[in-house]
Design a protein around this motif. Structure first.
Motif, mmCIF file in Angstrom:
data_model
loop_
_atom_site.group_PDB
_atom_site.id
_atom_site.type_symbol
_atom_site.label_atom_id
_atom_site.label_comp_id
_atom_site.label_asym_id
_atom_site.label_seq_id
_atom_site.Cartn_x
_atom_site.Cartn_y
_atom_site.Cartn_z
ATOM 1 N N PRO A 1 -8.803 -5.043 7.775
ATOM 2 C CA PRO A 1 -7.408 -5.305 8.151
ATOM 3 C C PRO A 1 -6.577 -4.039 7.946
ATOM 4 O O PRO A 1 -6.842 -3.305 7.000
ATOM 5 N N PRO A 2 -5.584 -3.789 8.808
ATOM 6 C CA PRO A 2 -4.742 -2.605 8.616
ATOM 7 C C PRO A 2 -3.967 -2.712 7.310
ATOM 8 O O PRO A 2 -3.637 -3.810 6.862
ATOM 9 N N ILE A 3 -3.697 -1.574 6.720
ATOM 10 C CA ILE A 3 -3.010 -1.540 5.431
ATOM 11 C C ILE A 3 -1.505 -1.664 5.680
ATOM 12 O O ILE A 3 -0.999 -1.212 6.702
ATOM 13 N N SER A 4 -0.796 -2.315 4.759
ATOM 14 C CA SER A 4 0.645 -2.523 4.905
ATOM 15 C C SER A 4 1.412 -1.389 4.241
ATOM 16 O O SER A 4 0.877 -0.713 3.361
ATOM 17 N N PRO A 5 2.668 -1.194 4.658
ATOM 18 C CA PRO A 5 3.506 -0.229 3.939
ATOM 19 C C PRO A 5 3.527 -0.590 2.449
ATOM 20 O O PRO A 5 3.505 -1.768 2.097
ATOM 21 N N MET A 6 3.568 0.405 1.605
ATOM 22 C CA MET A 6 3.517 0.099 0.167
ATOM 23 C C MET A 6 4.211 1.185 -0.635
ATOM 24 O O MET A 6 4.301 2.337 -0.201
ATOM 25 N N ALA A 7 4.659 0.782 -1.826
ATOM 26 C CA ALA A 7 5.143 1.741 -2.809
ATOM 27 C C ALA A 7 4.056 1.896 -3.858
ATOM 28 O O ALA A 7 3.424 0.915 -4.263
ATOM 29 N N ILE A 8 3.820 3.121 -4.277
ATOM 30 C CA ILE A 8 2.838 3.392 -5.325
ATOM 31 C C ILE A 8 3.603 4.018 -6.482
ATOM 32 O O ILE A 8 4.304 5.020 -6.292
ATOM 33 N N ALA A 9 3.499 3.408 -7.642
ATOM 34 C CA ALA A 9 4.213 3.947 -8.804
ATOM 35 C C ALA A 9 3.415 5.117 -9.382
ATOM 36 O O ALA A 9 2.226 4.987 -9.668
ATOM 37 N N PHE A 10 4.091 6.244 -9.521
ATOM 38 C CA PHE A 10 3.472 7.439 -10.100
ATOM 39 C C PHE A 10 4.050 7.663 -11.484
ATOM 40 O O PHE A 10 5.264 7.811 -11.637
ATOM 41 N N ASP A 11 3.197 7.653 -12.488
ATOM 42 C CA ASP A 11 3.615 7.906 -13.866
ATOM 43 C C ASP A 11 3.407 9.399 -14.146
ATOM 44 O O ASP A 11 2.267 9.854 -14.313
ATOM 45 N N ALA A 12 4.503 10.140 -14.179
ATOM 46 C CA ALA A 12 4.419 11.604 -14.284
ATOM 47 C C ALA A 12 3.908 12.050 -15.648
ATOM 48 O O ALA A 12 3.407 13.170 -15.790
ATOM 49 N N GLU A 13 4.054 11.215 -16.663
ATOM 50 C CA GLU A 13 3.589 11.586 -17.998
ATOM 51 C C GLU A 13 2.068 11.401 -18.105
ATOM 52 O O GLU A 13 1.348 12.290 -18.525
ATOM 53 N N ASN A 14 1.610 10.236 -17.678
ATOM 54 C CA ASN A 14 0.180 9.925 -17.808
ATOM 55 C C ASN A 14 -0.632 10.238 -16.554
ATOM 56 O O ASN A 14 -1.845 10.065 -16.551
ATOM 57 N N GLU B 1 -9.797 6.125 3.055
ATOM 58 C CA GLU B 1 -10.118 7.422 3.663
ATOM 59 C C GLU B 1 -10.736 7.175 5.032
ATOM 60 O O GLU B 1 -11.947 7.301 5.225
ATOM 61 N N ILE B 2 -9.879 6.802 5.987
ATOM 62 C CA ILE B 2 -10.314 6.627 7.363
ATOM 63 C C ILE B 2 -9.304 7.289 8.285
ATOM 64 O O ILE B 2 -8.142 7.503 7.908
ATOM 65 N N ASP B 3 -9.772 7.598 9.481
ATOM 66 C CA ASP B 3 -8.967 8.301 10.470
ATOM 67 C C ASP B 3 -7.581 7.692 10.604
ATOM 68 O O ASP B 3 -7.434 6.472 10.621
ATOM 69 N N ARG B 4 -6.573 8.525 10.738
ATOM 70 C CA ARG B 4 -5.172 8.198 10.988
ATOM 71 C C ARG B 4 -4.431 7.726 9.746
ATOM 72 O O ARG B 4 -3.201 7.727 9.728
ATOM 73 N N ALA C 1 -10.576 13.403 6.916
ATOM 74 C CA ALA C 1 -10.862 14.832 6.681
ATOM 75 C C ALA C 1 -12.273 15.075 6.162
ATOM 76 O O ALA C 1 -12.938 16.016 6.567
ATOM 77 N N GLY C 2 -12.742 14.228 5.257
ATOM 78 C CA GLY C 2 -14.090 14.400 4.706
ATOM 79 C C GLY C 2 -14.188 15.589 3.759
ATOM 80 O O GLY C 2 -13.210 16.317 3.528
ATOM 81 N N HIS C 3 -15.372 15.775 3.182
ATOM 82 C CA HIS C 3 -15.607 16.848 2.208
ATOM 83 C C HIS C 3 -16.949 17.493 2.516
ATOM 84 O O HIS C 3 -17.973 16.858 2.323
ATOM 85 N N ASP C 4 -16.939 18.730 2.965
ATOM 86 C CA ASP C 4 -18.192 19.454 3.169
ATOM 87 C C ASP C 4 -18.396 20.392 1.976
ATOM 88 O O ASP C 4 -17.832 21.489 1.937
ATOM 89 N N TYR C 5 -19.193 19.918 1.008
ATOM 90 C CA TYR C 5 -19.462 20.723 -0.189
ATOM 91 C C TYR C 5 -20.540 21.773 0.073
ATOM 92 O O TYR C 5 -20.592 22.802 -0.577
#
Ligand code: PA5
Ligand code: NI
Length: 188
Positions: free
Chosen positions: A1-14, A62-65, A155-159
């Motif tokens: 299912p497509p992902i919905s708009p969301m807020a992600i809380a970022f804890d700058a200390e931890n 991690e998918i296109d677009r 984007a992927g990762h070419d190590y």
């Protein structure tokens, strides 16, 4: 299912995200073939195999677009003077990427196969990775260095590219930050 708009809380200390996706832990044993001093690397692996860095992802897939994010935290340390760092990778289809330094002191080493570039990364610095530049992050300080990455989901990762071509330079500890030395392949 497509992902919905969301807020992600970022804890700058931890340096945590909520909600978060998976966290990846990279130990010294995961960095085989990257440090110049292979014996010192092996000794660290056979010692306590320290955690070198962690990567906490946002819940965006991690998918296109899609446009996922992650927070990388690199521990302070060095292996025979070579500063602790991420493995480094190239994006297979050469997409660009954005980093924002959050905490500590670090550097962003980039290599396009010919030219090498180094950006000092201090909290608030936005590092831009243009298409086609392999990238590696380095902790140049004595506390954890953390940054946010925002990247195209496909984007992927070419190590393997970095194992084959190197990163143009190696970053060594110095009294005033970093000593960049020309790349040489690891000791066999
Ligand atoms: O997307 C990125 O470039 C970062 O999130 C890196 O993946 C992260 O810093 C870990 O580095 P690496 O993937 O080279 O191990
Ligand atoms: Ni990347």
């Amino acid at each position: 299912p497509p992902i919905s708009p969301m807020a992600i809380a970022f804890d700058a200390e931890n340096l945590t995200l909520s909600p978060a996706g998976p966290t990846l832990t990279r130990r010294m044993s995961d960095l085989e073939g990257l440090f110049l001093d292979t014996d010192a690397w092996a000794a660290a692996v056979h010692g306590d195999d320290p955690v070198v860095y962690t990567v906490t992802s946002s819940p965006v897939p991690e998918i296109d677009r899609e446009l996922p994010q992650s927070i990388t935290t690199i521990m302070p340390g060095h292996t025979s003077g070579e500063l602790w760092m991420t493995k480094g990778h190239q994006h297979p289809d050469h997409q660009g990427e954005i980093y924002l330094a959050l905490k500590g002191r670090g550097g962003l080493l980039m290599f396009d196969g010919e030219r090498t570039e180094w950006l000092d990364m201090l909290p608030g610095t936005i590092g831009y990775i243009p298409p086609g530049w392999a990238h590696r992050s380095v902790n140049t300080g004595d506390e954890p260095y953390a940054f946010l990455a925002v990247y195209p989901g496909g984007a992927g990762h070419d190590y393997g590219w970095v194992l084959e071509h190197g990163m143009g330079s190696r970053a060594y500890r110095a009294t005033d930050g970093v000593d960049l030395r020309p790349y040489s392949a690891p000791d066999p």
